[in-house]
Design a protein around this motif. Structure first.
Motif, PDB file in Angstrom:
ATOM      1  N   ASP A  75       0.830  -1.214   0.000  1.00 46.74           N
ATOM      2  CA  ASP A  75       0.000   0.000   0.000  1.00 46.74           C
ATOM      3  C   ASP A  75       0.868   1.270   0.000  1.00 46.74           C
ATOM      4  O   ASP A  75       0.778   2.130   0.889  1.00 46.74           O
ATOM      5  CB  ASP A  75      -0.944  -0.013   1.207  1.00 46.74           C
ATOM      6  N   ILE A  76       1.725   1.381  -1.016  1.00 47.46           N
ATOM      7  CA  ILE A  76       2.672   2.503  -1.122  1.00 47.46           C
ATOM      8  C   ILE A  76       1.931   3.832  -1.234  1.00 47.46           C
ATOM      9  O   ILE A  76       0.968   3.955  -2.005  1.00 47.46           O
ATOM     10  CB  ILE A  76       3.591   2.298  -2.349  1.00 47.46           C
ATOM     11  N   GLN A  77       2.405   4.818  -0.475  1.00 45.39           N
ATOM     12  CA  GLN A  77       1.791   6.148  -0.468  1.00 45.39           C
ATOM     13  C   GLN A  77       2.640   7.142  -1.274  1.00 45.39           C
ATOM     14  O   GLN A  77       3.841   6.928  -1.482  1.00 45.39           O
ATOM     15  CB  GLN A  77       1.638   6.645   0.969  1.00 45.39           C
ATOM     16  N   SER A  97       6.927   3.767  -9.481  1.00 45.69           N
ATOM     17  CA  SER A  97       7.187   5.203  -9.656  1.00 45.69           C
ATOM     18  C   SER A  97       5.888   6.005  -9.708  1.00 45.69           C
ATOM     19  O   SER A  97       5.872   7.191  -9.369  1.00 45.69           O
ATOM     20  CB  SER A  97       7.990   5.452 -10.938  1.00 45.69           C
ATOM     21  N   HIS A  98       4.808   5.353 -10.110  1.00 52.73           N
ATOM     22  CA  HIS A  98       3.498   6.035 -10.190  1.00 52.73           C
ATOM     23  C   HIS A  98       2.820   6.131  -8.822  1.00 52.73           C
ATOM     24  O   HIS A  98       1.831   6.849  -8.673  1.00 52.73           O
ATOM     25  CB  HIS A  98       2.578   5.298 -11.165  1.00 52.73           C
ATOM     26  N   MET A  99       3.340   5.391  -7.841  1.00 50.40           N
ATOM     27  CA  MET A  99       2.709   5.358  -6.519  1.00 50.40           C
ATOM     28  C   MET A  99       3.518   6.103  -5.477  1.00 50.40           C
ATOM     29  O   MET A  99       2.955   6.690  -4.559  1.00 50.40           O
ATOM     30  CB  MET A  99       2.562   3.906  -6.052  1.00 50.40           C
ATOM     31  N   ALA A 100       4.848   6.046  -5.591  1.00 48.52           N
ATOM     32  CA  ALA A 100       5.741   6.565  -4.561  1.00 48.52           C
ATOM     33  C   ALA A 100       6.234   7.968  -4.906  1.00 48.52           C
ATOM     34  O   ALA A 100       6.071   8.445  -6.021  1.00 48.52           O
ATOM     35  CB  ALA A 100       6.940   5.629  -4.427  1.00 48.52           C
ATOM     36  N   PRO A 144      17.127   5.669   5.422  1.00 43.95           N
ATOM     37  CA  PRO A 144      16.290   4.468   5.415  1.00 43.95           C
ATOM     38  C   PRO A 144      15.024   4.673   4.575  1.00 43.95           C
ATOM     39  O   PRO A 144      14.693   5.797   4.194  1.00 43.95           O
ATOM     40  CB  PRO A 144      15.952   4.269   6.894  1.00 43.95           C
ATOM     41  N   TYR A 145      14.320   3.565   4.324  1.00 43.19           N
ATOM     42  CA  TYR A 145      13.202   3.562   3.380  1.00 43.19           C
ATOM     43  C   TYR A 145      11.874   3.271   4.073  1.00 43.19           C
ATOM     44  O   TYR A 145      11.807   2.485   5.015  1.00 43.19           O
ATOM     45  CB  TYR A 145      13.444   2.506   2.292  1.00 43.19           C
ATOM     46  N   ASP A 146      10.838   3.892   3.537  1.00 45.01           N
ATOM     47  CA  ASP A 146       9.480   3.576   4.001  1.00 45.01           C
ATOM     48  C   ASP A 146       9.094   2.164   3.587  1.00 45.01           C
ATOM     49  O   ASP A 146       8.373   1.463   4.302  1.00 45.01           O
ATOM     50  CB  ASP A 146       8.470   4.563   3.408  1.00 45.01           C
ATOM     51  N   LYS A 166      12.958   1.814   7.466  1.00 40.34           N
ATOM     52  CA  LYS A 166      12.719   2.894   8.421  1.00 40.34           C
ATOM     53  C   LYS A 166      11.843   2.413   9.579  1.00 40.34           C
ATOM     54  O   LYS A 166      11.002   1.518   9.403  1.00 40.34           O
ATOM     55  CB  LYS A 166      12.018   4.044   7.672  1.00 40.34           C
ATOM     56  N   SER A 167      12.009   2.987  10.759  1.00 39.71           N
ATOM     57  CA  SER A 167      11.108   2.696  11.867  1.00 39.71           C
ATOM     58  C   SER A 167       9.690   3.056  11.428  1.00 39.71           C
ATOM     59  O   SER A 167       9.441   4.164  10.946  1.00 39.71           O
ATOM     60  CB  SER A 167      11.496   3.506  13.102  1.00 39.71           C
TER      61      SER A 167
END
Length: 217
Positions: A75-77, A97-100, A144-146, A166-167
């Motif tokens: 569920d990338i924002q 790339s269209h989601m993030a 870090p990454y989501d 990422k936390s």
């Protein structure tokens, strides 16, 4: 010449939607990104079949159903940074790339990395950075990454990858256990990755993610 636009629509209607993937950004992205532009030239006619597509060297473009279900879990924002490990020729990165907000695509094969960068540029994708590096190292310089996603199977996950989540972030990968595989979602909660099983799938194990072989005397 195949009608790739029609094949793309058919892929979404017969492979993605029936897999209970309903999130609009995923559907829209998979309808938009020309999958045939991100596979080897001699495989373009097979770009929309419902199975993994061989890239050589034990690498694949994941089956559209499997990728779509992994993305559904994530569920990338639109404000999130994504690490795409084993990006191959760039298809998964183009879709995300269209989601993030941005995607860091890691590919250790120099020829694949160069092809991915070229394919993404030709597709007009401007929020993906392709890094040529060992897959098992990720790209800590941008993290870090989501979100972290692996485009292949995993027997063992290096700490170097887990530390780039990422936390509050999440990671999804296909764990290979013998002949079976299962997709698991991991959530970084207070520095610990908490895993839950999602669905069954399999894929070739990515280089650097093999289990350590036990030596018997």
């Amino acid at each position: 010449m195949p009608n790739f636009t029609q094949l793309r629509t058919t892929m979404v209607d017969t492979q993605v939607r029936p897999s209970d993937v309903t999130k609009f950004p995923i559907i829209q992205s998979m309808l938009t990104v020309p999958r045939e532009a991100f596979v080897p030239a001699d495989k373009r006619s097979a770009a929309y079949v419902g199975e993994h597509l061989d890239l050589g060297h034990g690498r694949v473009v994941l089956d559209p159903r499997v990728l779509a279900k992994m993305l559904d879990d994530l569920d990338i924002q639109s404000d999130e940074l994504v690490l795409d490990i084993g990006a191959g020729l760039g298809y998964s990165s183009a879709v995300m790339s269209h989601m993030a907000e941005a995607v860091i695509a890691v590919e250790e094969d120099p020829e694949m990395a160069a092809a991915a960068a070229k394919n993404l540029m030709e597709a007009g994708v401007d929020n993906v950075v392709v890094e040529t590096a060992a897959l098992a190292e990720g790209a800590p310089q941008h993290g870090p990454y989501d979100v972290v996603i692996l485009q292949g199977g995993v027997e063992s996950l290096p700490d170097a990858i887990l530390s780039q989540v990422k936390s509050g972030g999440r990671i999804v990968c296909i764990f290979i256990e013998g002949a079976l595989g299962i997709v698991r979602m991991g959530y970084n909660i207070d520095g610990e990755i908490n895993w839950r099983a999602s669905f069954n799938a399999t894929a070739p194990v990515l280089p650097g993610f093999e289990a350590e072989k036990a030596f018997a005397l």
